[in-house]
Write an enzyme that holds these catalytic residues in place. Structure first.
Site, PDB file in Angstrom:
ATOM      1  N   GLU A 133       0.370  -1.402  -0.015  1.00 23.58           N
ATOM      2  CA  GLU A 133      -0.088   0.338   0.264  1.00 23.58           C
ATOM      3  C   GLU A 133       1.035   1.474   0.323  1.00 23.58           C
ATOM      4  O   GLU A 133       0.156   2.408   0.671  1.00 23.58           O
ATOM      5  CB  GLU A 133      -0.997  -0.221   1.618  1.00 23.58           C
ATOM      6  CG  GLU A 133      -1.974  -0.744   1.054  1.00 23.58           C
ATOM      7  CD  GLU A 133      -3.146  -1.174   2.397  1.00 23.58           C
ATOM      8  OE1 GLU A 133      -4.039  -1.313   2.217  1.00 23.58           O
ATOM      9  OE2 GLU A 133      -2.499  -1.405   3.602  1.00 23.58           O
TER      10      GLU A 133
HETATM   11  C1  ACM Z   1      -2.178  -5.617   4.096  1.00 23.62           C
HETATM   12  O1  ACM Z   1      -2.821  -6.171   4.437  1.00 23.62           O
HETATM   13  N1  ACM Z   1      -1.730  -4.423   3.960  1.00 23.62           N
HETATM   14  C2  ACM Z   1      -0.729  -6.337   4.159  1.00 23.62           C
END
Ligand code: ACM
Length: 509
Positions: A310
């Protein structure tokens, strides 16, 4: 035979044998080397909520519990347990296998007036995958050492092998490092919801590592990079890029009544994906090299997890170059780099293991990223979010938890998936293992962890240990429901505040 006993994860083979049950008491003789004897006293005392002396210095011919290493048993972690009224013998390939056999024995105990009964039985068992993990997020909410140790005991009881600690995130930095003391001095006293946060000293961390090792678990520390790093900017403003606040992030923060992330201010909301280290500055690489070097030194286990998920606030070309360089740095430190699957698209060091956190029905992007690790032959750990993210609600009425991973995750959904059926082209040979994860945006104490983990952690443990889903009649939801329900009395004695899910026939003692 009749229905097999309440054993989770399901063993390879369970056979009822002729004879009366064994009766275990505090005075049952224990024949074992000192380490295995200590493990037996600890595991069986916890399982009975009673101190079992299990004396080793007896010459009496009373039926004994005997633990031994057997050269005929393979692979590592495998064991054989034979119980009857004349004794219990557990043989294993290694000390971890003996502990696995003891945890099976713990599940077989039932209370009676004369002691704890163990049915006449033979169990031959071995794990499907060598890596069986649990990730604990200590960044969104901080958990003291005692809680982490309690989680290790819970993980060990289900034969897990790795505890992945998510040590850093936007909301706080949780590990003290000599090289950069400001990280904990300036960036640890915050957490979601505005609580006090906290951090582990180096000694605390080493205590956790040792506690885990004594229970055959390896600690996998994660420093999430280059995103999820807002906290770094509290300590070292010059290393952090300004938060990237998208309209979606702003809208979600508005819905929740949270402040937006602001440079230099602790972040206590639930938003993700807005932070990045500054990757155009060599000072960042020096910082990362120091942090990972010290972490490698403190960590006996083979893996260092670098996150990589992310990183929406990071330019794609800089992200790729960063992951390539930092995974190589970890490899040069003599460790195995581990990253979330997002990093699969970068030219990571060839030994980098990926961790898949997409859904059980993957989209094209996460499939491609996951397959990149398999093409490089380094392998993948599976953590499908809609099955083993244990912070998802069980159903719409669950007080804690989130629902972003395709809605709530019932116990049945946590159970009914198979590691080799998720991504075409990823089979047992490509899979390093399975890891459940408990993110802690909505969880701030051990009871909350227990309620969200149990019984779903048992389903994840079965995916990691047992034969493929559907390969035997017992490797099914109907069997699992009954077996896991049978563990209710054990979990109560162990002090586990499990979720009393209404679809499971919980046994009463
Ligand atoms: C995640 O759940 N961002 C690894």
């Amino acid at each position: 035979m009749t229905a097999i006993p309440a054993l989770v994860p399901l063993p390879r083979s369970v056979i009822a044998i002729e004879g009366a049950p064994f009766v275990l008491t505090a005075q049952t003789p224990l024949i074992a080397d000192p380490d295995a004897a200590a493990a037996a006293r600890r595991i069986l005392s916890a399982a009975t909520a009673q101190t079992l002396a299990l004396p080793s210095d007896v010459s009496a011919s009373a039926p004994a519990l005997t633990l031994s290493l057997g050269s005929d048993i393979a692979p590592l972690g495998a064991y054989r347990l034979v119980a009857g009224d004349t004794g219990i013998e557990i043989s294993a390939a290694d000390a971890a296998g003996l502990a696995a056999g003891l945890h099976t024995l713990a599940q077989l105990l039932s209370p009676a007036s004369e002691g704890w009964l163990v049915p006449a039985i033979r169990v031959d068992d071995a794990p499907r995958f060598a890596y069986r993990g649990l990730m604990l997020d200590v960044a969104r909410h901080f958990f003291p050492v005692a809680d982490v140790c309690a989680v290790i005991d819970r993980a060990a009881s289900l034969k897990l092998t790795h505890l992945h600690l998510h040590l850093t995130d936007d909301q706080g930095w949780r590990l003290q490092l000599h090289a950069h003391p400001a990280l904990t001095a300036a960036a640890s006293n915050s957490e979601i919801g505005g609580g006090p946060g906290g951090f582990y000293t180096r000694e605390d961390y080493q205590e956790i590592v040792a506690y885990a090792a004594a229970r055959h678990l390896t600690v996998v520390p994660e420093i999430d990079l280059p995103g999820h790093t807002h906290a770094v900017g509290l300590a070292y403003p010059h290393l952090a890029a300004d938060p990237v606040v998208t309209p979606e992030l702003a809208a979600e923060a508005g819905t929740r009544g949270e402040a937006l992330p602001t440079a230099g201010m602790p972040y206590t909301g639930l938003g993700v994906g807005f932070s990045s280290l500054r990757l155009d500055d060599e000072a960042t690489f020096d910082f990362v090299a120091d942090v990972l070097g010290e972490l490698a030194h403190l960590t006996p286990g083979p893996y260092l997890h670098l996150g990589g998920d992310e990183a929406f606030g990071t330019a794609p070309d800089q992200y790729d170059a960063f992951l390539s360089r930092v995974t190589q740095l970890v490899a040069d430190l003599g460790k195995v780099p581990l990253t979330w699957h997002d990093a699969g698209r970068a030219d990571v060091a060839p030994e980098t293991v990926g961790q898949y956190w997409g859904l059980t029905t993957p989209d094209a992007e996460s499939t491609d990223a996951a397959l990149a690790f398999v093409r490089r032959a380094s392998g993948i750990i599976l953590s499908p979010a809609d099955a083993v993210y244990l912070d998802m609600k069980y159903d719409d009425d669950t007080p804690r938890g989130l629902t972003w991973a395709n809605g709530p995750t019932s116990v049945r959904r946590a159970y009914e998936w198979d590691p080799a059926s998720i991504i075409d082209g990823i089979d047992d040979d490509d899979i390093v293992g399975v890891e459940a994860a408990v993110w802690t945006e909505t969880i701030d104490d051990l009871a909350g962890l227990d309620t969200m983990m149990f019984p779903r952690l048992a389903a994840a443990a079965e995916a990691a240990w047992s034969a493929p889903l559907g390969s035997t009649p017992e490797r099914s939801w109907e069997s699992f429901r009954r077996r896991v329900g049978g563990l209710g009395p054990l979990w109560r004695r162990q002090g586990i505040a499990f979720h009393p899910d209404g679809r499971i026939p919980w046994a009463q003692e």
